[in-house]
Scaffold this motif. Structure first.
Motif, mmCIF file in Angstrom:
data_model
loop_
_atom_site.group_PDB
_atom_site.id
_atom_site.type_symbol
_atom_site.label_atom_id
_atom_site.label_comp_id
_atom_site.label_asym_id
_atom_site.label_seq_id
_atom_site.Cartn_x
_atom_site.Cartn_y
_atom_site.Cartn_z
ATOM 1 N N MET A 1 0.848 -1.169 0.000
ATOM 2 C CA MET A 1 0.000 0.000 0.000
ATOM 3 C C MET A 1 0.898 1.238 0.000
ATOM 4 S SD MET A 1 -2.855 1.268 2.743
ATOM 5 C CE MET A 1 -3.890 -0.119 2.446
ATOM 6 N N ASN A 2 0.598 2.194 -0.828
ATOM 7 C CA ASN A 2 1.371 3.425 -0.959
ATOM 8 C C ASN A 2 0.417 4.589 -0.713
ATOM 9 O OD1 ASN A 2 2.943 5.581 -1.716
ATOM 10 N ND2 ASN A 2 3.556 4.734 -3.672
ATOM 11 N N ASN A 3 0.391 5.079 0.535
ATOM 12 C CA ASN A 3 -0.530 6.145 0.919
ATOM 13 C C ASN A 3 0.201 7.152 1.795
ATOM 14 O OD1 ASN A 3 -2.854 7.599 1.251
ATOM 15 N ND2 ASN A 3 -3.735 6.236 2.783
ATOM 16 N N VAL A 4 0.120 8.421 1.437
ATOM 17 C CA VAL A 4 0.800 9.483 2.167
ATOM 18 C C VAL A 4 -0.228 10.536 2.571
ATOM 19 C CG1 VAL A 4 2.520 11.326 2.003
ATOM 20 C CG2 VAL A 4 2.916 9.148 0.856
ATOM 21 N N CYS A 5 -0.191 10.953 3.844
ATOM 22 C CA CYS A 5 -1.020 12.057 4.335
ATOM 23 C C CYS A 5 -0.098 13.048 5.033
ATOM 24 C CB CYS A 5 -2.076 11.570 5.321
ATOM 25 S SG CYS A 5 -3.330 10.545 4.571
ATOM 26 N N LEU A 6 -0.180 14.310 4.646
ATOM 27 C CA LEU A 6 0.682 15.343 5.208
ATOM 28 C C LEU A 6 -0.132 16.565 5.597
ATOM 29 C CD1 LEU A 6 3.426 15.385 2.422
ATOM 30 C CD2 LEU A 6 3.566 14.212 4.625
ATOM 31 N N VAL A 7 0.303 17.222 6.661
ATOM 32 C CA VAL A 7 -0.224 18.527 7.024
ATOM 33 C C VAL A 7 0.987 19.412 7.282
ATOM 34 C CG1 VAL A 7 -1.515 19.865 8.715
ATOM 35 C CG2 VAL A 7 -2.353 17.619 8.021
ATOM 36 N N GLY A 8 1.027 20.536 6.603
ATOM 37 C CA GLY A 8 2.151 21.445 6.765
ATOM 38 C C GLY A 8 1.870 22.766 6.081
ATOM 39 N N ARG A 9 2.919 23.539 5.884
ATOM 40 C CA ARG A 9 2.792 24.860 5.263
ATOM 41 C C ARG A 9 3.571 24.924 3.958
ATOM 42 N NH1 ARG A 9 0.293 28.416 8.485
ATOM 43 N NH2 ARG A 9 0.209 27.953 10.698
ATOM 44 N N LEU A 10 3.013 25.628 2.978
ATOM 45 C CA LEU A 10 3.720 25.830 1.719
ATOM 46 C C LEU A 10 4.944 26.703 1.967
ATOM 47 C CD1 LEU A 10 1.084 24.698 0.481
ATOM 48 C CD2 LEU A 10 1.389 26.359 -1.339
ATOM 49 N N ALA A 31 6.362 22.144 4.112
ATOM 50 C CA ALA A 31 7.212 21.992 5.292
ATOM 51 C C ALA A 31 6.355 21.324 6.367
ATOM 52 C CB ALA A 31 7.709 23.343 5.778
ATOM 53 N N VAL A 32 6.761 20.124 6.779
ATOM 54 C CA VAL A 32 6.011 19.350 7.763
ATOM 55 C C VAL A 32 6.842 19.258 9.040
ATOM 56 C CG1 VAL A 32 4.930 17.131 8.275
ATOM 57 C CG2 VAL A 32 4.915 18.019 5.934
ATOM 58 N N GLN A 33 6.292 19.797 10.115
ATOM 59 C CA GLN A 33 7.006 19.790 11.398
ATOM 60 C C GLN A 33 7.052 18.379 11.968
ATOM 61 O OE1 GLN A 33 6.185 22.997 14.239
ATOM 62 N NE2 GLN A 33 5.871 21.410 15.757
ATOM 63 N N ARG A 34 8.215 17.995 12.460
ATOM 64 C CA ARG A 34 8.365 16.688 13.105
ATOM 65 C C ARG A 34 7.666 16.690 14.455
ATOM 66 N NH1 ARG A 34 14.665 15.252 11.671
ATOM 67 N NH2 ARG A 34 14.343 15.198 9.418
ATOM 68 N N ARG A 35 7.313 15.524 14.936
ATOM 69 C CA ARG A 35 6.548 15.417 16.171
ATOM 70 C C ARG A 35 7.409 15.476 17.427
ATOM 71 N NH1 ARG A 35 2.501 10.462 15.478
ATOM 72 N NH2 ARG A 35 4.341 9.448 14.668
ATOM 73 N N PHE A 36 8.698 15.462 17.305
ATOM 74 C CA PHE A 36 9.559 15.445 18.483
ATOM 75 C C PHE A 36 10.556 16.595 18.426
ATOM 76 C CE2 PHE A 36 11.144 12.675 15.177
ATOM 77 C CZ PHE A 36 12.444 13.120 14.995
ATOM 78 N N PHE A 47 11.000 18.981 4.364
ATOM 79 C CA PHE A 47 10.501 19.721 3.220
ATOM 80 C C PHE A 47 10.199 18.712 2.120
ATOM 81 C CE2 PHE A 47 12.974 22.470 5.851
ATOM 82 C CZ PHE A 47 12.189 23.599 5.933
ATOM 83 N N ILE A 48 8.916 18.536 1.837
ATOM 84 C CA ILE A 48 8.468 17.449 0.974
ATOM 85 C C ILE A 48 7.904 18.018 -0.324
ATOM 86 C CG2 ILE A 48 6.910 15.477 0.828
ATOM 87 C CD1 ILE A 48 7.189 15.366 3.943
ATOM 88 N N ASN A 49 8.496 17.583 -1.435
ATOM 89 C CA ASN A 49 8.050 18.021 -2.762
ATOM 90 C C ASN A 49 6.759 17.305 -3.135
ATOM 91 O OD1 ASN A 49 10.329 19.662 -3.118
ATOM 92 N ND2 ASN A 49 11.524 17.924 -3.812
ATOM 93 N N CYS A 50 5.835 18.067 -3.702
ATOM 94 C CA CYS A 50 4.524 17.541 -4.080
ATOM 95 C C CYS A 50 4.170 17.991 -5.494
ATOM 96 C CB CYS A 50 3.453 18.046 -3.120
ATOM 97 S SG CYS A 50 3.704 17.613 -1.396
ATOM 98 N N VAL A 51 3.375 17.168 -6.171
ATOM 99 C CA VAL A 51 2.878 17.484 -7.514
ATOM 100 C C VAL A 51 1.400 17.119 -7.563
ATOM 101 C CG1 VAL A 51 3.066 16.974 -9.980
ATOM 102 C CG2 VAL A 51 5.119 17.003 -8.556
ATOM 103 N N ALA A 52 0.586 18.050 -8.054
ATOM 104 C CA ALA A 52 -0.845 17.802 -8.220
ATOM 105 C C ALA A 52 -1.221 18.012 -9.682
ATOM 106 C CB ALA A 52 -1.653 18.741 -7.328
#
Length: 137
Positions: A1-10, A31-36, A47-52
């Motif tokens: 299964m290949n599923n990604v969910c992210l919450v962050g800021r552009l 930019a997704v803040q780490r939990r620790f 910093f995660i690159n995304c394409v829509a």
């Protein structure tokens, strides 16, 4: 299964383009803040690159800008290409299937969704706060 969910800021405004066949494509980095925290007590971010593509690309380009908080879901994809100097480059990116607002703007200020809902209720003519004595429990 290949599923990604992210919450962050552009990290910057998205880059929208159109393919030769007229399909919209938008690239952006979240930019997704780490939990620790680290040893200094600071949070780091990835910093995660995304394409829509298509309507999702148009939605993101229209409603999100640098600093906007965004939620995306999709799948992780890797690819390679040879750059202008003939060097093989590797790219890992999230192919976004869905994007959604995580915060809304109210009176020009950023607020979380619950804060906005509370503000809307309080501004309503019909809103009357209850006294604790009126509650049946």
């Amino acid at each position: 299964m290949n599923n990604v969910c992210l919450v962050g800021r552009l990290t910057k405004d998205s880059e929208q383009r159109t393919t030769q066949s007229g399909i919209a494509v938008t690239s952006f980095t979240v930019a997704v803040q780490r939990r620790f925290k680290d040893a200094d007590g600071s949070y780091h971010a990835d910093f995660i690159n995304c394409v829509a593509w298509r309507q999702t690309a148009e939605f993101i380009a229209k409603y999100f800008s640098k600093g906007s908080k965004i939620g995306v879901s999709g799948s992780l994809q890797t690819r390679t290409y040879d750059d202008a100097n003939g060097v093989k480059r590797y790219v890992t990116e999230v192919i976004v299937d869905e994007a959604e607002f995580v915060q809304s703007k109210c009176n020009g200020k950023q607020q979380d969704q619950q804060g906005t809902e509370n503000a809307l209720l309080e501004d309503s003519e019909d809103f009357q706060p209850l006294d604790d004595a009126e509650l049946p429990f």
